[in-house]
Design a protein around this motif. Structure first.
Motif, PDB file in Angstrom:
ATOM      1  N   TRP A   1     -43.787 150.713 -33.947  1.00 21.83           N
ATOM      2  CA  TRP A   1     -43.969 149.874 -33.185  1.00 21.83           C
ATOM      3  C   TRP A   1     -44.235 148.353 -35.092  1.00 21.83           C
ATOM      4  N   ALA A   2     -45.071 149.658 -35.501  1.00 22.44           N
ATOM      5  CA  ALA A   2     -45.344 148.457 -37.148  1.00 22.44           C
ATOM      6  C   ALA A   2     -43.918 148.288 -37.895  1.00 22.44           C
ATOM      7  N   ASP A   3     -42.800 148.551 -37.576  1.00 24.68           N
ATOM      8  CA  ASP A   3     -42.177 148.702 -38.869  1.00 24.68           C
ATOM      9  C   ASP A   3     -41.213 147.023 -37.529  1.00 24.68           C
ATOM     10  N   LEU A   4     -41.124 147.975 -36.156  1.00 26.68           N
ATOM     11  CA  LEU A   4     -40.633 146.597 -35.339  1.00 26.68           C
ATOM     12  C   LEU A   4     -41.522 144.974 -35.496  1.00 26.68           C
ATOM     13  N   LEU A   5     -42.136 145.550 -35.485  1.00 25.94           N
ATOM     14  CA  LEU A   5     -43.268 143.490 -35.895  1.00 25.94           C
ATOM     15  C   LEU A   5     -42.464 143.341 -37.619  1.00 25.94           C
ATOM     16  N   LYS A   6     -42.520 144.142 -37.746  1.00 27.29           N
ATOM     17  CA  LYS A   6     -42.673 143.900 -39.403  1.00 27.29           C
ATOM     18  C   LYS A   6     -40.784 143.070 -39.147  1.00 27.29           C
ATOM     19  N   ALA A   7     -39.937 143.689 -38.161  1.00 25.69           N
ATOM     20  CA  ALA A   7     -38.415 143.043 -38.307  1.00 25.69           C
ATOM     21  C   ALA A   7     -38.622 141.298 -37.792  1.00 25.69           C
ATOM     22  N   LEU A   8     -39.515 141.275 -36.922  1.00 18.97           N
ATOM     23  CA  LEU A   8     -39.585 139.562 -36.326  1.00 18.97           C
ATOM     24  C   LEU A   8     -39.394 138.875 -38.068  1.00 18.97           C
ATOM     25  N   ARG A   9     -39.559 139.336 -38.161  1.00 20.78           N
ATOM     26  CA  ARG A   9     -39.724 138.117 -39.369  1.00 20.78           C
ATOM     27  C   ARG A   9     -38.653 137.573 -40.005  1.00 20.78           C
TER      28      ARG A   9
ATOM     29  N   VAL B   1     -40.280 134.312 -37.702  1.00 17.83           N
ATOM     30  CA  VAL B   1     -41.993 134.560 -36.705  1.00 17.83           C
ATOM     31  C   VAL B   1     -43.152 134.258 -38.405  1.00 17.83           C
ATOM     32  N   PRO B   2     -44.163 133.312 -38.058  1.00 12.20           N
ATOM     33  CA  PRO B   2     -45.175 133.372 -39.361  1.00 12.20           C
ATOM     34  C   PRO B   2     -45.713 134.968 -38.925  1.00 12.20           C
ATOM     35  N   ASP B   3     -45.756 135.057 -40.365  1.00 12.86           N
ATOM     36  CA  ASP B   3     -46.403 136.109 -41.456  1.00 12.86           C
ATOM     37  C   ASP B   3     -47.715 136.372 -40.667  1.00 12.86           C
ATOM     38  N   VAL B   4     -48.751 135.663 -40.565  1.00 11.52           N
ATOM     39  CA  VAL B   4     -50.176 135.559 -40.046  1.00 11.52           C
ATOM     40  C   VAL B   4     -49.968 135.936 -38.490  1.00 11.52           C
ATOM     41  N   PHE B   5     -48.663 135.928 -37.748  1.00 12.38           N
ATOM     42  CA  PHE B   5     -48.291 136.201 -36.165  1.00 12.38           C
ATOM     43  C   PHE B   5     -48.363 137.824 -36.453  1.00 12.38           C
ATOM     44  N   VAL B   6     -47.399 138.173 -36.854  1.00 16.21           N
ATOM     45  CA  VAL B   6     -47.158 139.574 -37.322  1.00 16.21           C
ATOM     46  C   VAL B   6     -48.427 140.781 -37.855  1.00 16.21           C
ATOM     47  N   ILE B   7     -48.911 139.909 -38.406  1.00 14.53           N
ATOM     48  CA  ILE B   7     -49.953 140.553 -38.323  1.00 14.53           C
ATOM     49  C   ILE B   7     -51.715 140.841 -37.420  1.00 14.53           C
ATOM     50  N   VAL B   8     -51.316 139.742 -37.079  1.00 11.09           N
ATOM     51  CA  VAL B   8     -52.156 139.771 -35.409  1.00 11.09           C
ATOM     52  C   VAL B   8     -51.620 140.115 -34.561  1.00 11.09           C
ATOM     53  N   LEU B   9     -50.756 140.007 -34.575  1.00 12.04           N
ATOM     54  CA  LEU B   9     -49.750 141.646 -33.351  1.00 12.04           C
ATOM     55  C   LEU B   9     -50.297 142.571 -33.885  1.00 12.04           C
ATOM     56  N   GLY B  10     -49.718 142.792 -35.189  1.00 11.63           N
ATOM     57  CA  GLY B  10     -50.489 144.379 -35.380  1.00 11.63           C
ATOM     58  C   GLY B  10     -51.723 145.179 -35.369  1.00 11.63           C
TER      59      GLY B  10
ATOM     60  N   ASP C   1     -55.585 133.050 -46.573  1.00 10.29           N
ATOM     61  CA  ASP C   1     -53.673 133.326 -46.975  1.00 10.29           C
ATOM     62  C   ASP C   1     -52.999 134.641 -46.116  1.00 10.29           C
ATOM     63  N   VAL C   2     -52.547 134.303 -45.478  1.00 10.22           N
ATOM     64  CA  VAL C   2     -52.084 136.313 -46.018  1.00 10.22           C
ATOM     65  C   VAL C   2     -50.402 136.393 -46.317  1.00 10.22           C
ATOM     66  N   ARG C   3     -50.716 137.344 -47.361  1.00 12.63           N
ATOM     67  CA  ARG C   3     -49.723 138.009 -47.814  1.00 12.63           C
ATOM     68  C   ARG C   3     -49.108 139.214 -47.776  1.00 12.63           C
ATOM     69  N   THR C   4     -47.818 139.904 -47.425  1.00 13.57           N
ATOM     70  CA  THR C   4     -47.670 140.878 -46.688  1.00 13.57           C
ATOM     71  C   THR C   4     -46.699 141.563 -48.388  1.00 13.57           C
TER      72      THR C   4
ATOM     73  N   LEU D   1     -59.972 150.256 -41.680  1.00 14.67           N
ATOM     74  CA  LEU D   1     -57.940 150.133 -41.193  1.00 14.67           C
ATOM     75  C   LEU D   1     -57.527 149.564 -40.139  1.00 14.67           C
ATOM     76  N   PHE D   2     -57.281 148.433 -40.700  1.00 21.27           N
ATOM     77  CA  PHE D   2     -56.638 147.787 -39.444  1.00 21.27           C
ATOM     78  C   PHE D   2     -55.015 147.330 -39.311  1.00 21.27           C
ATOM     79  N   SER D   3     -54.490 147.901 -40.376  1.00 24.16           N
ATOM     80  CA  SER D   3     -53.247 147.512 -39.965  1.00 24.16           C
ATOM     81  C   SER D   3     -52.758 148.907 -39.562  1.00 24.16           C
ATOM     82  N   PRO D   4     -50.970 148.267 -39.074  1.00 24.56           N
ATOM     83  CA  PRO D   4     -50.531 149.029 -38.362  1.00 24.56           C
ATOM     84  C   PRO D   4     -50.134 151.091 -39.116  1.00 24.56           C
ATOM     85  N   THR D   5     -50.082 150.370 -40.541  1.00 20.02           N
ATOM     86  CA  THR D   5     -49.937 152.154 -41.268  1.00 20.02           C
ATOM     87  C   THR D   5     -51.066 152.249 -42.078  1.00 20.02           C
TER      88      THR D   5
END
Lengths: 287, 275
Positions: free
Chosen positions: A165-173, A177-186, A253-256, B100-104
């Motif tokens: 699931w974590a990879d799926l969310l990141k792949a939405l980029r 899809v904005p980073d903040v949206f991906v992080i909130v979903l995660g 500001d979200v940084r990934t 620990l709030f991130s997916p991994t």
């Protein structure tokens, strides 16, 4: 040994609390098991999630556009074969794709069976003043619809079962899809588990202190109180989580980190997939 | 540049939740660089609140506070200066699920360094180093909900170590852990001394104190401020102080016809001899 009146009643009909505990437990278990398939060493599991998401999205589009029945059937069977080749148990794919589809899609498609014009195959009735006629075109339309939905559901199941699931969310980029949206979903996915566990414990605590039957009014009051408890706990937790984010330098500001790298095999997978899908579309157009 | 003055200096710090419930009352405290300070206190003595004030998350209701020679009393209201403080001071929360709030695990450990705007290569290096230091590198791809209690604590500490802070604040890091996991964690926390970190740790578990502390400050649960400070062996020998601050209690029990009382730690083992 004679069963007590209570146990007889419980066998006959599970209480609302028991049903909720079972449901919450099953939801957690199912998700955890789904991740175990994504961690297996299979062909699709090894593909870069971005390549998979992109290609599967294209495949969904082509599945929606193709009308040719044998082509759709071939596509669906091919996907089932891909699932088995990537080490997913057939039972798991079948449960996710073959049980729900005929039931729900079949119900939606059923009226079309009697409404589409064409060469009559057989008739039902008359029932009262109504005679229902099933035409060849109607059967073709319903079969196309069922196959299209089956192939689409299989595509979605393959993607979800072979990607964490974590990879799926990141792949939405790749779809911007904005980073903040991906992080909130995660984070939502992360904390849903915690809240599910909390709910399970609330219900278990209630079950362990309940002797005999409770009235439906009492149960409703308790559910209301539990919802309140859950709400206030999740509010407190969200405040604490925000503080933990701020404590680690978060300022809005979200940084990934880009964690994926496309390899030669991934490019080959995408190229082959695009070529096959393009071919399928061309064949469909030519018929 | 090495810190010469105190890391923290607190003068008359008080904090009231919602302006009413007093959590800290007139706290005076000085923390020197390189100290491994253990703050001992019973539940409700204000330990967690103090750490949040030291990390600039809460603004004290009254009093003044300095960190690294600069006044930071109002830092909670100033995001820019708060980021400067968070770069130098890391807080490990009591509940690892909050941290620990991130997916991994990897994403969680990388979160802090990324927010500091470090280059990607440096972020990866720091994450790898922190995971190794806490012996959790093998858990990098796991989701937090798949971790045991001890693993969560170690990963939570790694999330802070990855930012390479000068000071690490740990809020009851060994609470609710089994003895073996607790001993392993104490060993890892002790290792922070070798990394040159100043550590401030809150707890009410007396048995972990000798393994970690170079100094102990005892908070009174009624006073909500430090009531004693000293070397670990000196503090742990002061039974009257420990009873008074609710860290051990007078335990009454029976052996056949013989009833007697003796001090009893909350979490320590109940071993003693009868002559």
């Amino acid at each position: 040994m004679t069963a007590s009146p209570t146990s007889r009643r419980r066998r006959a009909r599970k209480s609302f609390v028991e049903r909720t505990i079972t449901g919450v437990g099953a939801a957690i278990e199912q998700t955890v098991y789904a991740e175990t398939y994504a961690r297996q060493d299979g062909f699709l599991q090894r593909v870069d999630p971005r390549a998979k998401v992109g290609l599967f999205a294209l495949a969904l589009l082509v599945t929606g556009l193709v009308h040719d029945l044998p082509l759709l059937a071939g596509l669906w069977l091919g996907l089932l074969g891909l699932g088995i080749a990537t080490r997913l148990p057939f039972r798991v794919i079948a449960v996710r794709t073959m049980l729900g589809v005929p039931l729900f899609t079949g119900l939606v498609a059923l009226p079309a069976l009697f409404l589409v014009d064409g060469r009559s195959l057989f008739t039902i009735g008359p029932v009262g003043s109504i005679t229902l006629t099933v035409s060849d075109q109607a059967v073709l339309s319903v079969a196309t619809f069922l196959l299209r939905v089956s192939a689409s559901v299989t595509l979605a199941a393959l993607l979800v079962l072979t990607t964490r699931w974590a990879d799926l969310l990141k792949a939405l980029r790749i779809f911007r899809v904005p980073d903040v949206f991906v992080i909130v979903l995660g984070m939502t996915y992360r904390y849903v588990f915690l809240l599910l566990r909390l709910t399970e414990n609330l219900f278990l605590g209630r079950a362990s202190r309940t002797v005999g039957r409770t009235s439906s009014g009492e149960q409703r009051r308790w559910v209301g109180a539990s919802m309140g408890t859950l709400m206030s706990r999740s509010l407190k937790m969200s405040n604490d989580v925000y503080a933990a984010m701020v404590a680690r330098g978060f300022s809005g500001d979200v940084r990934t980190l880009a964690t994926f790298r496309m390899r030669d095999e991934d490019w080959l997978f995408v190229s082959l997939g695009v070529a096959l899908l393009g071919l399928a579309w061309l064949v469909d157009l030519s018929r | 540049m090495a810190q010469t003055g105190p890391i923290f200096r607190l003068e008359g710090i008080s904090y009231r939740y919602h302006g009413r419930h007093s959590a800290l009352d007139q706290v005076d405290l000085v923390v020197e660089p390189g100290e491994q300070l253990v703050i001992l206190g019973a539940n409700g003595s204000g330990k967690s609140t103090l750490l949040k004030i030291l990390d600039g998350l809460y603004r004290p209701t009254s009093g003044r506070l300095w960190a690294f020679g600069e006044e930071i009393t109002d830092v909670a209201d100033d995001p820019e200066r708060a980021r400067w403080l968070h770069r130098r001071v890391g807080l490990v929360f009591q509940d690892p699920d909050v941290q620990l709030f991130s997916p991994t695990v990897y994403d969680d450990v990388a979160f802090g360094p990324l927010q500091l705007g470090w280059p990607e290569e440096q972020v990866r290096e720091q994450v790898a180093r922190a995971l190794r230091a806490m012996e959790v590198a093998h858990l990098a791809d796991r989701a937090p909900y798949e971790l045991s209690g001890g693993e969560k604590r170690r990963v939570a500490i790694a999330t802070v170590l990855a930012m390479d802070p000068e000071v690490v604040l740990l809020d009851e890091p060994t609470a609710n852990l089994d003895p073996r996991t607790r001993a392993a964690l104490v060993h890892l926390i002790r290792g922070m001394r070798d990394l040159g970190k100043t550590v401030i740790l809150t707890t009410h578990e007396l048995d972990i104190v000798p393994g970690i502390a170079t100094r102990v400050v005892v908070f009174g649960d009624q006073e909500r401020r430090p009531v004693a400070s000293g070397h670990p062996s000196e503090i742990l020998r002061d039974t009257d102080l420990l009873v008074r601050t609710n860290l051990i209690h007078e335990h009454l029990h029976w052996h056949g016809e013989l009833a007697h009382t003796h001090p009893h730690a909350h979490d320590g083992e109940h071993l003693h001899e009868h002559r």
